[in-house]
Design a protein around this motif. Structure first.
Motif, mmCIF file in Angstrom:
data_model
loop_
_atom_site.group_PDB
_atom_site.id
_atom_site.type_symbol
_atom_site.label_atom_id
_atom_site.label_comp_id
_atom_site.label_asym_id
_atom_site.label_seq_id
_atom_site.Cartn_x
_atom_site.Cartn_y
_atom_site.Cartn_z
ATOM 1 N N ASN A 94 27.419 -60.978 13.378
ATOM 2 C CA ASN A 94 27.707 -61.647 12.111
ATOM 3 C C ASN A 94 29.080 -61.237 11.577
ATOM 4 O OD1 ASN A 94 26.634 -63.302 9.740
ATOM 5 N ND2 ASN A 94 27.308 -61.416 8.772
ATOM 6 N N THR A 95 29.442 -59.973 11.761
ATOM 7 C CA THR A 95 30.751 -59.501 11.289
ATOM 8 C C THR A 95 31.879 -60.203 12.035
ATOM 9 O OG1 THR A 95 29.761 -57.344 10.769
ATOM 10 C CG2 THR A 95 32.158 -57.444 10.904
ATOM 11 N N VAL A 96 31.728 -60.371 13.340
ATOM 12 C CA VAL A 96 32.724 -61.108 14.139
ATOM 13 C C VAL A 96 32.825 -62.549 13.650
ATOM 14 C CG1 VAL A 96 33.181 -62.032 16.455
ATOM 15 C CG2 VAL A 96 32.524 -59.628 16.175
ATOM 16 N N PHE A 97 31.682 -63.151 13.344
ATOM 17 C CA PHE A 97 31.650 -64.516 12.814
ATOM 18 C C PHE A 97 32.353 -64.603 11.465
ATOM 19 C CE2 PHE A 97 29.070 -67.142 9.803
ATOM 20 C CZ PHE A 97 29.571 -68.384 10.161
ATOM 21 N N ARG A 98 32.067 -63.653 10.560
ATOM 22 C CA ARG A 98 32.662 -63.696 9.222
ATOM 23 C C ARG A 98 34.162 -63.420 9.248
ATOM 24 N NH1 ARG A 98 29.072 -63.934 4.912
ATOM 25 N NH2 ARG A 98 30.947 -64.696 3.851
ATOM 26 N N MET A 99 34.649 -62.737 10.294
ATOM 27 C CA MET A 99 36.094 -62.537 10.432
ATOM 28 C C MET A 99 36.799 -63.781 10.957
ATOM 29 S SD MET A 99 36.468 -58.654 11.896
ATOM 30 C CE MET A 99 36.206 -57.231 10.830
ATOM 31 N N GLY A 100 36.019 -64.772 11.398
ATOM 32 C CA GLY A 100 36.610 -66.023 11.866
ATOM 33 C C GLY A 100 36.918 -66.061 13.347
ATOM 34 N N MET A 101 36.432 -65.067 14.099
ATOM 35 C CA MET A 101 36.708 -65.030 15.538
ATOM 36 C C MET A 101 35.790 -65.948 16.334
ATOM 37 S SD MET A 101 37.716 -61.090 16.382
ATOM 38 C CE MET A 101 36.749 -60.100 15.264
ATOM 39 N N ALA A 102 34.784 -66.518 15.672
ATOM 40 C CA ALA A 102 33.872 -67.463 16.315
ATOM 41 C C ALA A 102 33.401 -68.457 15.261
ATOM 42 C CB ALA A 102 32.683 -66.740 16.945
ATOM 43 N N GLY A 103 33.064 -69.665 15.693
ATOM 44 C CA GLY A 103 32.672 -70.714 14.758
ATOM 45 C C GLY A 103 31.255 -70.600 14.262
ATOM 46 N N THR A 118 35.749 -54.989 20.893
ATOM 47 C CA THR A 118 35.714 -53.524 20.883
ATOM 48 C C THR A 118 35.426 -53.038 19.461
ATOM 49 O OG1 THR A 118 38.088 -53.253 20.419
ATOM 50 C CG2 THR A 118 37.418 -53.406 22.738
ATOM 51 N N VAL A 119 34.755 -51.906 19.361
ATOM 52 C CA VAL A 119 34.516 -51.247 18.074
ATOM 53 C C VAL A 119 35.080 -49.843 18.167
ATOM 54 C CG1 VAL A 119 32.776 -50.452 16.432
ATOM 55 C CG2 VAL A 119 32.422 -52.607 17.646
ATOM 56 N N ASN A 120 36.045 -49.553 17.313
ATOM 57 C CA ASN A 120 36.718 -48.239 17.313
ATOM 58 C C ASN A 120 37.303 -47.917 18.687
ATOM 59 O OD1 ASN A 120 35.937 -47.906 14.606
ATOM 60 N ND2 ASN A 120 33.978 -47.015 15.222
ATOM 61 N N GLY A 121 37.848 -48.947 19.345
ATOM 62 C CA GLY A 121 38.532 -48.762 20.623
ATOM 63 C C GLY A 121 37.634 -48.770 21.843
ATOM 64 N N ARG A 122 36.322 -48.875 21.668
ATOM 65 C CA ARG A 122 35.392 -48.872 22.807
ATOM 66 C C ARG A 122 34.719 -50.236 22.930
ATOM 67 N NH1 ARG A 122 31.566 -43.684 22.555
ATOM 68 N NH2 ARG A 122 31.023 -44.545 24.597
ATOM 69 N N ASP A 135 34.630 -48.891 10.444
ATOM 70 C CA ASP A 135 34.676 -49.432 11.807
ATOM 71 C C ASP A 135 35.856 -50.386 11.975
ATOM 72 O OD1 ASP A 135 32.516 -48.071 12.783
ATOM 73 O OD2 ASP A 135 31.109 -49.751 12.668
ATOM 74 N N VAL A 136 36.575 -50.225 13.084
ATOM 75 C CA VAL A 136 37.675 -51.125 13.432
ATOM 76 C C VAL A 136 37.198 -52.037 14.550
ATOM 77 C CG1 VAL A 136 40.024 -51.293 14.318
ATOM 78 C CG2 VAL A 136 39.427 -49.457 12.739
ATOM 79 N N GLN A 175 38.794 -54.754 10.082
ATOM 80 C CA GLN A 175 38.180 -53.490 9.671
ATOM 81 C C GLN A 175 37.093 -53.756 8.641
ATOM 82 O OE1 GLN A 175 40.872 -50.358 8.745
ATOM 83 N NE2 GLN A 175 39.284 -48.927 8.122
ATOM 84 N N VAL A 176 36.030 -52.945 8.744
ATOM 85 C CA VAL A 176 34.953 -52.981 7.758
ATOM 86 C C VAL A 176 35.289 -51.939 6.693
ATOM 87 C CG1 VAL A 176 32.476 -52.711 7.373
ATOM 88 C CG2 VAL A 176 33.305 -53.629 9.547
ATOM 89 N N ASN A 177 35.493 -52.400 5.452
ATOM 90 C CA ASN A 177 35.913 -51.499 4.380
ATOM 91 C C ASN A 177 34.778 -51.082 3.460
ATOM 92 O OD1 ASN A 177 38.671 -51.668 5.182
ATOM 93 N ND2 ASN A 177 38.762 -53.684 4.234
ATOM 94 N N GLY A 178 33.636 -51.719 3.595
ATOM 95 C CA GLY A 178 32.517 -51.402 2.725
ATOM 96 C C GLY A 178 31.288 -52.174 3.152
#
Length: 202
Positions: A94-103, A118-122, A135-136, A175-178
């Motif tokens: 869902n986070t990837v979706f909300r960032m706009g990386m998927a429709g 990747t999450v935090n480089g992994r 989380d990045v 990045q997730v800020n909160g």
């Protein structure tokens, strides 16, 4: 019961707008089936069931998974309904979706499953991974992954980026800020009815 893999517009016609499930708008604005246009009085149970189904189909989780989220939400402090929405919204797909990386959320789940995220480089290929503040989230440094995401970004599912997320479209890094706030949940739903639905089952 496993995750739904049937026609998405059929679900949208039955349950209403589900921004995570499909970007398409059905031509017929009434439920499918022989009695779709008939006005029927719905029981309180039917109303609660419909709200639960909205949650399940929008976020693409199975019944077993949703029961697990309800149990976790009950153990947390504060409103059970809001905690449930936070758990679902903070999933990686869902986070990837909300960032706009998927429709759509199913499209975001596929990105994660295929190892493009990747999450935090992994590399992370678990769609249900619970994102936490700090989380990045980025796209793997390969031409194939970047081209795929840039094509997806031409047709985003939701236009507005929630306040708890930041995303650099050039670097494809977010990045997730909160934790997500209730007003940023795009799904029109009464989460209290979902909690009531499970009150006797869980």
């Amino acid at each position: 019961m496993s995750r739904y893999r049937g026609p998405r517009l059929r679900i949208v016609r039955r349950l209403g707008d589900l921004p995570g499930l499909s970007r398409k708008t059905p031509r017929r604005q009434y439920p499918p089936g022989q009695h779709g246009q008939a006005r029927r009085k719905r029981s309180e149970y039917a109303i609660r069931l419909e709200e639960k189904q909205k949650l399940r189909f929008n976020y693409g989780v199975s019944e077993k998974q949703l029961i697990g989220y309800v149990k976790r939400a009950r153990r947390s402090t504060g409103s059970t309904g809001q905690s449930l929405l936070e758990l679902l919204e903070m999933r990686l797909d869902n986070t990837v979706f909300r960032m706009g990386m998927a429709g759509t959320i199913p499209g975001a789940r596929q990105l994660v499953n295929h190892g493009h995220v990747t999450v935090n480089g992994r590399k992370m290929n678990i769609p249900s991974y619970q994102c936490v503040p700090g989380d990045v989230i980025a796209i793997r440094d390969t031409d194939r992954s970047k081209d795929l995401v840039r094509r997806n970004m031409e047709y985003p599912g939701l236009a507005n980026l929630p306040s708890h997320l930041t995303f650099d479209k050039d670097k494809l890094v977010g990045q997730v800020n909160g934790v997500v706030e209730r007003e940023w949940v795009a799904l029109p739903i009464n989460e209290l009815l979902v909690v009531e639905y499970y009150s006797r089952k869980v």
